[in-house]
Scaffold this active site. Structure first.
Site, PDB file in Angstrom:
ATOM      1  N   GLU A 124      38.269  41.967  38.363  1.00  0.00           N
ATOM      2  CA  GLU A 124      38.731  42.688  37.170  1.00  0.00           C
ATOM      3  C   GLU A 124      40.253  42.692  36.994  1.00  0.00           C
ATOM      4  O   GLU A 124      40.892  43.758  36.997  1.00  0.00           O
ATOM      5  CB  GLU A 124      38.226  44.139  37.194  1.00  0.00           C
TER       6      GLU A 124
ATOM      7  N   GLU B 201      28.663  43.043  38.726  1.00  0.00           N
ATOM      8  CA  GLU B 201      28.560  44.509  38.762  1.00  0.00           C
ATOM      9  C   GLU B 201      27.871  45.007  37.513  1.00  0.00           C
ATOM     10  O   GLU B 201      28.192  44.570  36.398  1.00  0.00           O
ATOM     11  CB  GLU B 201      29.938  45.200  38.795  1.00  0.00           C
TER      12      GLU B 201
HETATM   13  O1  IFM Z   1      34.053  51.417  40.991  1.00  0.00           O
HETATM   14  C1  IFM Z   1      34.412  50.454  40.058  1.00  0.00           C
HETATM   15  C2  IFM Z   1      34.675  49.120  40.737  1.00  0.00           C
HETATM   16  O2  IFM Z   1      35.663  49.229  41.709  1.00  0.00           O
HETATM   17  C3  IFM Z   1      35.140  48.101  39.720  1.00  0.00           C
HETATM   18  N1  IFM Z   1      34.239  48.036  38.607  1.00  0.00           N
HETATM   19  C4  IFM Z   1      33.814  49.263  37.993  1.00  0.00           C
HETATM   20  C5  IFM Z   1      33.321  50.225  39.035  1.00  0.00           C
HETATM   21  C6  IFM Z   1      32.865  51.551  38.378  1.00  0.00           C
HETATM   22  O3  IFM Z   1      33.928  52.141  37.713  1.00  0.00           O
END
Ligand code: IFM
Length: 456
Positions: free
Chosen positions: A166, A359
């Site tokens: 990210e 994710e």
């Molecule tokens: O916890 C975070 C993760 O570190 C990165 N993506 C989003 C998740 C939830 O906010």
């Protein structure tokens, strides 16, 4: 009722990150990271929580791998703490840190779980922040050395690599929040994002040259499909801008080796950015990825009011919230159609790349516990809808190869501290007891059957 089934080789996994679960923040030679600094020296984290102990995964990794095995996982995506390997970011290696990940990888492989490593999930060695952080080409070089060490040391057993998690968040958002030195500065966020892309391309180049180059390497971007509130031209303009800054600014360097002209124009006008080095674009062009990792939780809805010109439009863009929709504990809309539309669009606009959802998951209240099982039906409903959307995209020929739920267990949610719970497994932070949630059992069944009955 219809049954959906995923391809036989579909990879079901979960994801975590080092700072959010490991704890042991100053044990066995680990150096300090920027997050150790933020939690100890600022007041921005809810309840002044820290990741000092977190889920104590550093000491409990064997127990955690047994949970993964019981879940039936095919793969585990985790990140490596750079300052555990190189306490000062570069130079001397910390053998104990190297051993920790060696042991974790062995444990995973012995239990038939594929390790998927993210090299950078935000815990930059503090000493590298002090020499300029992600705005500095010295830090780019240090990252490439670290990546090279990782490929050579673990690459015989680890066959899937993710350079960054990210970049939008740890460049644009953290800089506009002023996270690193408490001076909000969007311009520096842009500069950092350009350096991160260069670091990514150089690391991919390094991987291809390494002795263990027979795996796959990619990057994880957090992407969110953007919808207009109405069909008006202005709302469409707002979509173009928000999509440009949040999505295209990050996708295009990676998948097209260029930066989007419209956003570059706006950023240049406002911040007078230096020219993007030609070598960066060449490097990006010469080092394509094997897969794109997508983190997706929600969609974005925008509208705009009448602007004088495009620059002022930015200021008039509003985030929209639809009352009739469901929202997670993070305040994020449950928006499975956003995942479907996003996948179709990436596939169409960027030449049919291989994709993993690296994710996706939901923060829930998790208040109801019966017979020591958390009754998190809301999380199950969320995942069901998102899996169905992913499946529909696969049916439209999107090359989606796997899905990693965020997260294996509740953990340190950055500025929200421990107040938000995303895990399939509940963590009692007092005792470090791991407690199964209903969603964990449900996910186990999905993996075993490689599909499920859809009743909506
Ligand atoms: O916890 C975070 C993760 O570190 C990165 N993506 C989003 C998740 C939830 O906010």
């Amino acid at each position: 009722m219809k049954r959906i089934e995923f391809p036989n080789d579909f990879i079901w996994g979960v994801a975590t990150s080092s700072y959010q679960i490991e704890g042991a923040w100053q044990e066995e030679g680990k150096g300090e990271s920027i997050w150790d600094d933020v939690v100890h020296n600022t007041k921005i984290i809810k309840n002044r929580d820290t990741g000092d102990i977190a889920c104590d995964h550093y000491h409990r990794y064997k127990e955690d791998v047994q949970i993964m095995k019981a879940l039936g996982l095919k793969a585990y995506r985790f990140s490596v703490s750079w300052p555990r390997i190189f306490p000062s970011g570069k130079g001397k290696v910390n053998q104990k840190g190297v051993d920790f990940y060696d042991n974790l990888i062995s444990e995973l492989l012995e239990n038939q779980i594929e390790p998927v490593i993210t090299l950078y999930h935000w815990d930059l060695p503090l000493s590298l922040q002090k020499i300029g952080g992600w705005e500095s080409r010295k830090v780019v070089d240090a990252f490439v050395d670290y990546a090279n060490f990782m490929f050579n040391h673990y690459g015989d057993r680890v066959k899937k690599w993710i350079t960054f998690n990210e970049p939008l968040v740890f460049t644009m958002w953290f800089y506009s929040l002023g996270l690193y030195d408490l001076k909000p500065d969007v311009r520096r966020g842009y500069l950092a994002s350009i350096c991160v892309n260069a670091a990514h391309a150089k690391a991919v180049e390094m991987y291809r040259k390494s002795k263990n180059s027979d795996g796959e390497i990619g990057i994880t971007l957090n992407l969110s499909h953007v919808y207009p509130k109405t069909d008006s031209e202005l709302d469409q303009e707002a979509v173009k801008y928000v999509d440009g800054v949040n999505n295209r600014w990050f996708i295009e360097p990676i998948l097209k080796a260029s930066y989007p002209e419209d956003i570059l124009g706006i950023a240049n006008k406002k911040f007078n950015l230096p020219e993007i080095p030609k070598e960066d674009l060449l490097l990006l062009n010469d080092n394509p990825i094997d897969f794109l990792g997508i983190n997706n939780y929600s969609c974005t809805r925008v509208s705009a009011e009448k602007p004088d010109d495009l620059t002022s439009l930015r200021k008039l863009i509003k985030r929209e919230r639809l009352e009739e929709r469901e929202y997670s504990e993070m305040g994020w809309e449950v928006c499975p159609e956003g995942l479907f539309d996003l996948l179709i669009r990436i596939d169409k606009d960027y030449n049919h790349p291989i994709i993993y959802i690296t994710e996706n998951g939901m923060a829930c209240k998790d208040e109801k516990i019966v017979d020591n099982v958390v009754q998190d039906e809301d999380r199950i409903n969320y995942l069901k809808q998102y899996f169905e959307a992913a499946h529909r995209a696969i049916n439209k020929n999107v090359r989606l190869k796997g899905y990693f739920i965020w997260s294996l267990m509740d953990n340190f949610e950055w500025i929200e501290g421990y107040s938000k719970r995303f895990g399939l497994i509940r963590v009692n932070y007092e005792t470090q007891e791991r407690i199964w949630k209903k969603s964990a059992q449900w996910y186990h069944d999905i993996i075993t059957e490689n599909g499920f009955e859809v009743n909506f």
